[in-house]
Design an enzyme around this catalytic site. Sequence first.
Site, PDB file in Angstrom:
ATOM      1  N   ASP A 255       0.827  -1.214   0.000  1.00 11.03           N
ATOM      2  CA  ASP A 255       0.000   0.000   0.000  1.00 11.03           C
ATOM      3  C   ASP A 255       0.854   1.253   0.000  1.00 11.03           C
ATOM      4  O   ASP A 255       0.451   2.291  -0.521  1.00 11.03           O
ATOM      5  CB  ASP A 255      -0.947  -0.005   1.202  1.00 11.03           C
ATOM      6  CG  ASP A 255      -2.053  -1.012   0.954  1.00 11.03           C
ATOM      7  OD1 ASP A 255      -1.820  -2.201   1.213  1.00 11.03           O
ATOM      8  OD2 ASP A 255      -3.102  -0.610   0.437  1.00 11.03           O
TER       9      ASP A 255
HETATM   10  O1  MRU Z   1      -7.648  -2.943   2.661  1.00  8.56           O
HETATM   11  P1  MRU Z   1      -7.363  -3.297   1.245  1.00  8.56           P
HETATM   12  O2  MRU Z   1      -8.089  -4.507   0.772  1.00  8.56           O
HETATM   13  O3  MRU Z   1      -7.511  -2.120   0.316  1.00  8.56           O
HETATM   14  O4  MRU Z   1      -5.820  -3.688   1.272  1.00  8.56           O
HETATM   15  C1  MRU Z   1      -5.219  -4.152   0.105  1.00  8.56           C
HETATM   16  C2  MRU Z   1      -3.820  -4.561   0.298  1.00  8.56           C
HETATM   17  O5  MRU Z   1      -3.252  -4.475   1.359  1.00  8.56           O
HETATM   18  C3  MRU Z   1      -3.089  -4.996  -0.927  1.00  8.56           C
HETATM   19  O6  MRU Z   1      -2.155  -5.988  -0.631  1.00  8.56           O
HETATM   20  C4  MRU Z   1      -2.366  -3.790  -1.538  1.00  8.56           C
HETATM   21  O7  MRU Z   1      -3.227  -2.714  -1.648  1.00  8.56           O
HETATM   22  C5  MRU Z   1      -1.800  -4.092  -2.869  1.00  8.56           C
HETATM   23  S1  MRU Z   1      -3.063  -4.320  -4.100  1.00  8.56           S
HETATM   24  C6  MRU Z   1      -2.271  -4.502  -5.572  1.00  8.56           C
END
Ligand code: MRU
Length: 380
Positions: A255
């Site tokens: 993220d």
């Molecule tokens: O809370 P989320 O589902 O938005 O978190 C997503 C993640 O942590 C993913 O691993 C990250 O965003 C990478 S997506 C290509």
Amino acid sequence: MSTSSPLSTIIYTRSPPSLKILNQLLLPHKTVYEVITNVQDGYDQIKQMRVRGAPAIGIVAALSLAVDLLSQCSNQTNPIFKDQESLKSYIKSSLDHLKTSRPTAVNLFRASDILWDITEKENDVNIIIEKLVKEAEKMLIDDIRDNNNIGKFGAEFLAKENQDERISVVTHCNTGSLATAGYGTALGIIRSLYSLSKLSHVYFTETRPYNQGARLTAYELIHDNIPNTLICDSMVSALLSLNKDNIKAIIVGADRVASNGDTANKIGTYQLAITAKYHNKMFIVAAPSTSIDLNIKSGKDIIIEERDDNEIIYVSGIVKNNENGELEIKKVRLPPEGVKVWNPSFDVTPAKLITAIVTEKGVITKNSGTNEFNLSDFLK
Ligand code: MRU
């Protein structure tokens, strides 16, 4: 610009202005597209996690502003287009609002900064809108291209590091088509390994509390016929200790990656990196450069989103068909009343535990003897 696979998260057209997102709260049981006509709709869909995944939320935020402006353009009586000042102030407040939807993924902030830079530089209402819309559309196109390159570079790297033998891997959360504009990051590498016949098996965690793994990664792996096994988050160390199926790597998304390589990703990632180190497996982070934040030196500066207690307290699934024979998704409470809950959505994995970071520009590893990556130099 439009896509039509069952894995299409974002469906967009400029003319007529239209933006739809696949509702990820209902997957894998129901395929429902939600319509976004303005900035507030975009904010709501991101906040409620109907669309999620770092790249996807940045793109949806940008496109929700684009469709908002395009729709208002066709309404000549609308006051925001009277002069550039009122348009700029509308764009500024829209971007500021979108940025408050989710704090951890840098893609949202980056997309917003790019759109604001374009806005600030121009002085003509029509040019601002045209350029901003084009840039938002470019984000959608670029992300698919970048993910294909991440997949290619990551698969080639893993094949080479493992003397071209077929390997198995573990992944966490959902990093596939559903989390991006298409193909995926960590899941993109897994897709590429599979298409090169270098993948034996993928083990994937359910990813409590939101179950991105059990619901979304499962849906994508089944769609692509990739050999897979679902495990609970707590089973990874046991799995690695058994040396099953030639597991060589854990591959995750990101993220936000700080300039030293510290990586914020879905809660549970950090403990996977620790167990990978203990069991002598590679720990690979796959992320487009839009997820790298060169403005921060280390993971200490990353804000970790804390989400609603109810995401832990309740689980949802199909419990029965209602009277009309339709699938019904219901929530069931797990703990008794009165428990306290802590629900951080992400954690930070120190660069020290990461073997390599795969971006659309290539694979970066640490210089021997150092515990950190030099991402500023790599991205120059
Ligand atoms: O809370 P989320 O589902 O938005 O978190 C997503 C993640 O942590 C993913 O691993 C990250 O965003 C990478 S997506 C290509």
